[in-house]
Design a protein around this motif. Structure first.
Motif, PDB file in Angstrom:
ATOM      1  N   ARG A   1       0.998  -0.941  -0.189  1.00  0.00           N
ATOM      2  CA  ARG A   1      -0.072  -0.195  -0.391  1.00  0.00           C
ATOM      3  C   ARG A   1       0.936   1.563  -0.051  1.00  0.00           C
ATOM      4  O   ARG A   1       1.649   1.295   0.790  1.00  0.00           O
ATOM      5  N   THR A   2       0.375   2.477  -0.674  1.00  0.00           N
ATOM      6  CA  THR A   2       1.311   3.020  -0.990  1.00  0.00           C
ATOM      7  C   THR A   2       1.211   4.268   0.213  1.00  0.00           C
ATOM      8  O   THR A   2       2.766   4.409   0.362  1.00  0.00           O
ATOM      9  N   GLY A   3       0.844   4.150   1.573  1.00  0.00           N
ATOM     10  CA  GLY A   3       1.211   4.564   3.155  1.00  0.00           C
ATOM     11  C   GLY A   3       1.419   3.876   4.068  1.00  0.00           C
ATOM     12  O   GLY A   3       2.861   4.251   4.246  1.00  0.00           O
ATOM     13  N   ASP A   4       1.212   1.971   3.788  1.00  0.00           N
ATOM     14  CA  ASP A   4       2.975   1.424   4.420  1.00  0.00           C
ATOM     15  C   ASP A   4       4.477   2.153   4.012  1.00  0.00           C
ATOM     16  O   ASP A   4       5.315   1.905   4.233  1.00  0.00           O
ATOM     17  N   LEU A   5       4.355   2.321   2.036  1.00  0.00           N
ATOM     18  CA  LEU A   5       5.948   2.363   1.971  1.00  0.00           C
ATOM     19  C   LEU A   5       5.861   3.842   2.073  1.00  0.00           C
ATOM     20  O   LEU A   5       7.423   4.019   2.229  1.00  0.00           O
ATOM     21  N   SER A   6       5.162   4.646   1.828  1.00  0.00           N
ATOM     22  CA  SER A   6       5.629   5.430   2.368  1.00  0.00           C
ATOM     23  C   SER A   6       6.138   5.894   4.223  1.00  0.00           C
ATOM     24  O   SER A   6       6.574   7.127   4.545  1.00  0.00           O
ATOM     25  N   SER A   7       5.107   5.086   4.675  1.00  0.00           N
ATOM     26  CA  SER A   7       6.027   4.915   6.202  1.00  0.00           C
ATOM     27  C   SER A   7       7.112   4.938   6.182  1.00  0.00           C
ATOM     28  O   SER A   7       7.789   4.819   6.884  1.00  0.00           O
ATOM     29  N   THR A   8       7.521   3.445   5.112  1.00  0.00           N
ATOM     30  CA  THR A   8       8.818   2.983   5.668  1.00  0.00           C
ATOM     31  C   THR A   8       9.968   3.608   4.869  1.00  0.00           C
ATOM     32  O   THR A   8      11.020   4.287   5.571  1.00  0.00           O
ATOM     33  N   LEU A   9       9.873   4.320   3.919  1.00  0.00           N
ATOM     34  CA  LEU A   9      10.411   5.778   3.352  1.00  0.00           C
ATOM     35  C   LEU A   9      10.677   6.787   4.462  1.00  0.00           C
ATOM     36  O   LEU A   9      11.719   7.211   4.820  1.00  0.00           O
ATOM     37  N   MET A  10       9.823   7.432   5.233  1.00  0.00           N
ATOM     38  CA  MET A  10      10.044   8.600   6.290  1.00  0.00           C
ATOM     39  C   MET A  10      10.264   8.264   7.341  1.00  0.00           C
ATOM     40  O   MET A  10      10.869   8.344   8.479  1.00  0.00           O
ATOM     41  N   SER A  11       8.875   7.336   8.243  1.00  0.00           N
ATOM     42  CA  SER A  11       9.061   7.262   9.066  1.00  0.00           C
ATOM     43  C   SER A  11      10.314   6.205  10.334  1.00  0.00           C
ATOM     44  O   SER A  11      10.574   7.060  10.738  1.00  0.00           O
ATOM     45  N   ASP A  12       9.999   5.362   9.381  1.00  0.00           N
ATOM     46  CA  ASP A  12      11.136   4.656   9.462  1.00  0.00           C
ATOM     47  C   ASP A  12      12.200   5.136   9.785  1.00  0.00           C
ATOM     48  O   ASP A  12      13.321   4.687  10.767  1.00  0.00           O
ATOM     49  N   VAL A  13      12.392   5.389   8.844  1.00  0.00           N
ATOM     50  CA  VAL A  13      14.180   5.546   8.169  1.00  0.00           C
ATOM     51  C   VAL A  13      14.405   7.338   9.669  1.00  0.00           C
ATOM     52  O   VAL A  13      15.504   6.868   9.541  1.00  0.00           O
ATOM     53  N   GLU A  14      13.146   8.041   9.662  1.00  0.00           N
ATOM     54  CA  GLU A  14      13.540   8.930  10.389  1.00  0.00           C
ATOM     55  C   GLU A  14      13.568   8.490  12.161  1.00  0.00           C
ATOM     56  O   GLU A  14      14.788   8.825  13.581  1.00  0.00           O
ATOM     57  N   THR A  15      13.314   7.031  12.364  1.00  0.00           N
ATOM     58  CA  THR A  15      13.345   6.584  13.700  1.00  0.00           C
ATOM     59  C   THR A  15      14.614   6.139  14.018  1.00  0.00           C
ATOM     60  O   THR A  15      15.627   6.517  15.089  1.00  0.00           O
ATOM     61  N   LEU A  16      15.626   5.889  12.847  1.00  0.00           N
ATOM     62  CA  LEU A  16      16.756   5.498  12.815  1.00  0.00           C
ATOM     63  C   LEU A  16      17.884   6.667  13.180  1.00  0.00           C
ATOM     64  O   LEU A  16      18.961   6.849  13.864  1.00  0.00           O
ATOM     65  N   GLU A  17      17.803   8.149  13.263  1.00  0.00           N
ATOM     66  CA  GLU A  17      17.796   9.326  13.674  1.00  0.00           C
ATOM     67  C   GLU A  17      18.625   9.223  15.459  1.00  0.00           C
ATOM     68  O   GLU A  17      19.495   9.650  15.584  1.00  0.00           O
ATOM     69  N   TRP A  18      17.845   8.032  15.432  1.00  0.00           N
ATOM     70  CA  TRP A  18      18.213   8.387  16.739  1.00  0.00           C
ATOM     71  C   TRP A  18      19.260   7.613  17.335  1.00  0.00           C
ATOM     72  O   TRP A  18      20.550   7.314  18.036  1.00  0.00           O
ATOM     73  N   PHE A  19      19.908   6.437  16.279  1.00  0.00           N
ATOM     74  CA  PHE A  19      20.903   5.651  16.817  1.00  0.00           C
ATOM     75  C   PHE A  19      22.331   6.819  16.269  1.00  0.00           C
ATOM     76  O   PHE A  19      22.953   6.644  17.221  1.00  0.00           O
ATOM     77  N   TYR A  20      21.766   6.695  14.887  1.00  0.00           N
ATOM     78  CA  TYR A  20      22.786   8.338  14.089  1.00  0.00           C
ATOM     79  C   TYR A  20      23.267   9.434  15.099  1.00  0.00           C
ATOM     80  O   TYR A  20      24.074   9.855  15.052  1.00  0.00           O
TER      81      TYR A  20
END
Length: 587
Positions: A121-140
């Motif tokens: 689904r478009t929303g699921d893919l956009s969640s990976t592209l934006m929200s999930d990547v943004e979550t990795l900011e905690w690590f970096y």
């Protein structure tokens, strides 16, 4: 056992994420150095300030106190500078890597599309592209630096306490420090499960919202507002339940971290009083020992607080790397494309195809040829394999058996970019980007002049409409070209194909959204465009079918009939039955 599992899981995250640190390694090193200096300055400020207060209470000379104040001011300035530098370098590295990851994600999607997108689904893919990547900011931005600090700073502070004040104080802190470090291990299994459910729930809610926005016209037209809101509420309800569960676990972890830290401080207080009472420690070190004890725990508690969210971070990491590590749908088989014949042809040679090994064949032993300058129409009922033929020609998938040749070469002997450069596409469902009409046309030829753009638009019978707009070719078309009608979008797509001027033209009923008058005008332009080039048309309209030099009739994935309209319509055949069924009123 729990510690081992936790360590293995976290190491998987670190191993996956660490290679992406390479482009900003200098910022990362500087971030760690300034972070340690920031912590050191903070500890020195607090401890030295407590020491000065203790000296003042005990009646030290004013001159000594004044010198100490100037030293303390210097430490405060150093701490402020290092705090700024740490945040600057850490976030410079983090946001640079996130931008790098988003580009890599999109490139990965390009390589696995369209097969990957079929089940997403478009929303699921956009969640990976934006929200999930943004979550990795905690690590970096926070975790990798904090991890070094959490190891280095407590060891240094414990050593300072042992050497400068008394070794008993260091010894009494070690058990409580160990318990504080192990708290995240105790809840890791639950954190991973809840973290995965939260990311999935967020993606589901995001998908529902995107669906609702994209389908708002249908929702309102059919009076389905309450139905859609119920779906959205259910998705939110499920997400809220998991978030509450996740928050409950975080609360328990926080309570345990604070308890062990407080117990450690209480132990130091009791031991300090005992040491002072027995003359084993000077009184001015009492406040200092409490301050230093706090800083033994502070970096560990900080990394423990971050570790509470490792479940979400691990889930986000898994979702991101599921895309990054997915094998390409098709791969370039050659480094340099083999040369093509001067006059191109397209040939399907006994082509069979299935989307997955466990699925049935979509195409079965399909063979036909499109000669130079010839227009071939692919016709058949929905699901007969017409669009699949087009996708295989563009090499979005590779054939299961047989081969497709362009200019005498198997398409697998051409680089994908070279193959797609010689094909112009006019789809039925035209996608326009949210930019100007001119920018959308330039997709056909990036370096096209204004004269070339205007000429292509005239041939597509869209120039007069464009110049009638207030901003002309600079008019913004809106998301998906929402400002334009279906026919206008289709004519822009045709102008784009005309501008590209590729030797192979692939049309998916390019005139389906045009009225009879505009269709007639545009057909003249398409006939001019088709000269001296290959034209493969997925045809639905009878007028388009009749204009073709040859018709290939597909039925259940096989070639049922080949010929011209005038020949096949007279026989009782698959083609004539198809025409009578779908176009009875037009024949």
């Amino acid at each position: 056992m729990l510690e081992k599992k936790w360590s293995e899981n976290q190491m998987k995250i670190f191993i996956k994420l660490l290679p992406h640190l390479k482009p900003v390694i200098s910022s990362i090193i500087l971030g760690i150095i300034t972070g340690i200096m920031n912590q050191g300055a903070a500890i020195a400020c607090s401890a030295y300030g407590a020491y000065l207060v203790s000296l003042a209470i005990l009646g030290a000379a004013p001159h000594a106190i004044l010198i100490g104040i100037w030293v303390l001011i210097a430490l405060v300035v150093l701490r402020a500078v290092m705090s700024y530098a740490e945040m600057w370098y850490a976030h410079k590295a983090a946001y640079g890597i996130l931008a790098h990851l988003r580009v890599k994600l999109y490139r990965a999607i390009e390589k696995i599309a369209p097969s990957y997108l079929m089940n997403k689904r478009t929303g699921d893919l956009s969640s990976t592209l934006m929200s999930d990547v943004e979550t990795l900011e905690w690590f970096y931005a926070h975790t990798y630096g904090a991890a070094f600090i959490a190891v280095i700073v407590p060891v240094i502070v414990l050593a300072v306490i042992a050497v400068l004040i008394h070794p008993y104080l260091a010894l009494v802190l070690i058990p409580w420090l160990f318990l504080t470090v192990t708290v995240p291990f105790w809840f890791q299994n639950r954190a991973e499960v809840d973290g995965r459910k939260i990311r999935e729930g967020l993606a589901e809610v995001n998908s529902e919202v995107v669906d609702g926005i994209q389908g708002i016209r249908e929702i309102l037209s059919f009076g389905y507002e309450s139905w859609y809101l119920k779906k959205l509420r259910n998705a939110n309800k499920c997400l809220s339940a998991v978030q509450r569960k996740y928050g409950s676990r975080q609360g328990i972890e926080t309570g345990l971290l604070n308890f062990f830290m407080s117990a450690g401080l209480l132990s130091v207080t009791i031991i300090s009083v005992y040491l002072i009472k027995n003359g084993m420690m000077d009184r001015q070190w009492y406040a200092v020992s409490i301050i230093l004890s706090i800083y033994v725990f502070t970096p560990v508690v900080a990394i423990g607080t971050m570790a509470r969210s490792f479940g979400i971070m691990q889930s986000s990491t898994d979702r991101v790397f599921t895309v990054l590590e997915m094998p390409e749908t098709v791969k370039d088989m050659v480094e340099v494309s083999k040369p093509l014949q001067n006059k191109l042809s397209v040939e399907f040679d006994h082509v069979s195809f299935r989307y997955k090994e466990e699925l049935p064949l979509v195409l079965k032993d399909v063979s036909f040829r499109v000669s130079p300058g010839e227009t071939v129409a692919l016709v058949g009922h929905s699901g007969s394999g017409k669009s699949t033929c087009a996708n295989l020609l563009l090499r979005f998938w590779d054939v299961t058996e047989g081969c497709i040749r362009v200019g005498g070469q198997d398409v697998r002997d051409l680089k994908q970019v070279d193959l797609r450069n010689i094909v112009s596409i006019v789809p039925q469902d035209v996608y326009l980007f949210n930019c100007s009409i001119k920018d959308n046309l330039l997709l056909g030829k990036q370096n096209a002049t204004d004269t070339e753009i205007y000429e292509a638009a005239r041939k597509a019978r869209i120039h007069d409409f464009i110049i009638s707009l207030p901003n002309g070719y600079d008019t913004e078309v809106g998301e998906r070209g929402v400002q334009l009608s279906g026919g206008q979008r289709q004519r822009i797509a045709i102008a784009r194909a005309l501008l590209k001027n590729a030797p192979i033209l692939l049309m998916d009923e390019a005139v389906s959204n045009l009225d009879t008058k505009n269709e007639g005008e545009l057909r003249e332009a398409l006939q001019e465009l088709s000269k001296n080039r290959i034209t493969l048309v997925i045809a639905h309209r009878l007028s388009t079918i009749m204009a073709a030099d040859k018709i290939v009739v597909l039925e259940n994935g096989t070639v049922a009939q080949t010929g011209r309209h005038e020949e096949m319509i007279l026989r009782d055949s698959t083609y004539s039955r198809l025409i009578r069924t779908q176009y009875a009123k037009m024949v």
